[in-house]
Scaffold this motif. Structure first.
Motif, PDB file in Angstrom:
ATOM      1  N   SER A 186       0.842  -1.194   0.000  1.00 42.71           N
ATOM      2  CA  SER A 186       0.000   0.000   0.000  1.00 42.71           C
ATOM      3  C   SER A 186       0.879   1.246   0.000  1.00 42.71           C
ATOM      4  O   SER A 186       2.045   1.208   0.406  1.00 42.71           O
ATOM      5  N   ASP A 187       0.330   2.355  -0.445  1.00 41.06           N
ATOM      6  CA  ASP A 187       1.110   3.591  -0.568  1.00 41.06           C
ATOM      7  C   ASP A 187       1.668   4.057   0.776  1.00 41.06           C
ATOM      8  O   ASP A 187       2.804   4.547   0.839  1.00 41.06           O
ATOM      9  N   ASN A 188       0.887   3.893   1.860  1.00 39.54           N
ATOM     10  CA  ASN A 188       1.374   4.365   3.163  1.00 39.54           C
ATOM     11  C   ASN A 188       2.546   3.532   3.655  1.00 39.54           C
ATOM     12  O   ASN A 188       3.425   4.029   4.360  1.00 39.54           O
ATOM     13  N   ILE A 189       2.605   2.263   3.266  1.00 39.09           N
ATOM     14  CA  ILE A 189       3.748   1.414   3.626  1.00 39.09           C
ATOM     15  C   ILE A 189       4.976   1.818   2.809  1.00 39.09           C
ATOM     16  O   ILE A 189       6.101   1.869   3.328  1.00 39.09           O
ATOM     17  N   LYS A 190       4.773   2.137   1.546  1.00 41.62           N
ATOM     18  CA  LYS A 190       5.894   2.598   0.712  1.00 41.62           C
ATOM     19  C   LYS A 190       6.475   3.916   1.234  1.00 41.62           C
ATOM     20  O   LYS A 190       7.682   4.143   1.147  1.00 41.62           O
ATOM     21  N   GLU A 191       5.614   4.750   1.778  1.00 45.63           N
ATOM     22  CA  GLU A 191       6.089   6.026   2.334  1.00 45.63           C
ATOM     23  C   GLU A 191       6.951   5.816   3.571  1.00 45.63           C
ATOM     24  O   GLU A 191       7.904   6.557   3.817  1.00 45.63           O
ATOM     25  N   ILE A 192       6.626   4.783   4.363  1.00 51.25           N
ATOM     26  CA  ILE A 192       7.379   4.468   5.580  1.00 51.25           C
ATOM     27  C   ILE A 192       8.732   3.855   5.250  1.00 51.25           C
ATOM     28  O   ILE A 192       9.726   4.092   5.937  1.00 51.25           O
ATOM     29  N   ALA A 193       8.778   3.064   4.185  1.00 50.09           N
ATOM     30  CA  ALA A 193       9.950   2.244   3.861  1.00 50.09           C
ATOM     31  C   ALA A 193      11.156   3.059   3.409  1.00 50.09           C
ATOM     32  O   ALA A 193      11.021   4.163   2.884  1.00 50.09           O
ATOM     33  N   ASN A 194      12.332   2.465   3.612  1.00 48.47           N
ATOM     34  CA  ASN A 194      13.571   3.043   3.072  1.00 48.47           C
ATOM     35  C   ASN A 194      13.779   2.657   1.624  1.00 48.47           C
ATOM     36  O   ASN A 194      14.500   3.339   0.881  1.00 48.47           O
ATOM     37  N   PHE A 195      13.156   1.544   1.225  1.00 47.53           N
ATOM     38  CA  PHE A 195      13.365   1.021  -0.131  1.00 47.53           C
ATOM     39  C   PHE A 195      12.119   0.244  -0.553  1.00 47.53           C
ATOM     40  O   PHE A 195      11.502  -0.435   0.265  1.00 47.53           O
ATOM     41  N   THR A 196      11.769   0.362  -1.834  1.00 46.00           N
ATOM     42  CA  THR A 196      10.672  -0.440  -2.388  1.00 46.00           C
ATOM     43  C   THR A 196      11.238  -1.431  -3.376  1.00 46.00           C
ATOM     44  O   THR A 196      11.920  -1.048  -4.341  1.00 46.00           O
ATOM     45  N   THR A 197      10.985  -2.711  -3.137  1.00 37.71           N
ATOM     46  CA  THR A 197      11.500  -3.770  -3.993  1.00 37.71           C
ATOM     47  C   THR A 197      10.454  -4.156  -5.043  1.00 37.71           C
ATOM     48  O   THR A 197       9.447  -3.469  -5.217  1.00 37.71           O
ATOM     49  N   LYS A 198      10.682  -5.231  -5.730  1.00 38.80           N
ATOM     50  CA  LYS A 198       9.719  -5.733  -6.704  1.00 38.80           C
ATOM     51  C   LYS A 198       8.534  -6.366  -5.970  1.00 38.80           C
ATOM     52  O   LYS A 198       8.541  -6.521  -4.752  1.00 38.80           O
ATOM     53  N   THR A 199       7.514  -6.764  -6.707  1.00 41.19           N
ATOM     54  CA  THR A 199       6.309  -7.313  -6.091  1.00 41.19           C
ATOM     55  C   THR A 199       6.529  -8.751  -5.636  1.00 41.19           C
ATOM     56  O   THR A 199       7.549  -9.379  -5.960  1.00 41.19           O
ATOM     57  N   ASN A 200       5.547  -9.258  -4.894  1.00 41.44           N
ATOM     58  CA  ASN A 200       5.611 -10.656  -4.444  1.00 41.44           C
ATOM     59  C   ASN A 200       5.512 -11.633  -5.603  1.00 41.44           C
ATOM     60  O   ASN A 200       5.908 -12.799  -5.478  1.00 41.44           O
TER      61      ASN A 200
END
Length: 270
Positions: A238-252
């Protein structure tokens, strides 16, 4: 160097068909051979992830899991509980009365089973998903020694949308509240979450905060992503989790965990 990676299950390690890809499996085994502790961090009880622990060779007295969204931290064999942050029967009765007021289905987890005053398809799904018994029982007549790990409001997505809007404002001061799936709203001890679980485990293992990677996709992962030295959101998060993260990886569906392990543990230029 990272020494521990805590990985959420559904929507993170698992593909949509609930399987572990060969790429993710191979990457996890490489990390383990490189002395990185791999820990599954999940809302499920340990019984609910047992087949995945076996598949990943993570069964042992020196292997660990963060279960029930951080309420219980335990070894993966022998069920040695290293830390637990539980609820009380008073909590259950409060939430049970609230569920009747809001007209929403409810069930609760003990350490051994799922209990409910009235069975629904969502309780059946929860029990089947986690390979645990489902017992229909009057919440007003529970044995006073019953251990309550977490309580869940469980219903269709529209009903939970309505219920969330109608929750008393002060309830967020009493409990950790998270929507782990569209039809699951979870209530835990205020001090219980995946971040607390990972923190307690890492301290017992002597692993520093900046040596930890945590990866997830949903609201119940936010605390551990905030705690980690490297918080990783899945591409499908979700977008709010991506905002918290230091890095966004590929999907599951794109072996996002393997990508993280290769990039940050083995420093591959990918």
């Amino acid at each position: 160097m990272y020494k521990l990676i805590a990985i959420d299950m559904d929507g993170t390690l698992l593909k949509d068909d609930k399987t572990i890809s060969k790429e993710n499996f191979d990457a996890i085994q490489r990390a383990r051979k490189n002395n990185v502790k791999v820990v599954l961090a999940t809302g499920r009880p340990v019984k609910g992830i047992e087949k995945y622990l076996k598949e990943l060779n993570l069964i042992g007295e020196d292997e660990y899991a963060v279960t029930f969204n951080g309420a219980v931290v335990q070894t993966t064999t022998g069920n040695h509980i290293m830390a637990k942050t539980l609820m009380t029967l008073e909590d259950l009765h409060y939430l049970y009365n609230l569920s009747k007021e809001l007209k929403v289905n409810i069930h609760a987890h003990t350490t051994e089973e799922c209990i409910t005053p009235k069975s629904s398809k969502y309780s059946v799904l929860e029990a089947e998903l986690n390979s645990i018994p489902l017992t229909e029982i009057d919440f007003d007549n529970l044995n006073e020694n019953t251990t309550i790990v977490k309580v869940m409001f469980i219903d269709d997505e529209k009903t939970l949308d309505r219920v969330i809007k109608a929750l008393p404002k002060d309830i967020y001061e009493k409990y950790t509240i998270m929507r782990s799936m569209p039809y699951f709203l979870e209530f835990l001890n205020k001090n219980a979450n995946k971040g607390t679980g990972v923190k307690l485990l890492s301290e017992k293992l002597g692993i520093k905060q900046n040596e930890i990677i945590c990866a997830g996709d949903a609201d119940n992962d936010k605390h551990m992503l905030k705690y980690a030295g490297l918080g990783v959101a899945m591409g499908n998060a979700s977008d709010n989790i991506k905002e918290i993260a230091n890095f966004t990886t590929k999907t599951n569906e794109e072996d996002g965990i393997a990508y993280v392990i290769d990039k940050f543990i083995f420093n591959k230029d990918i």
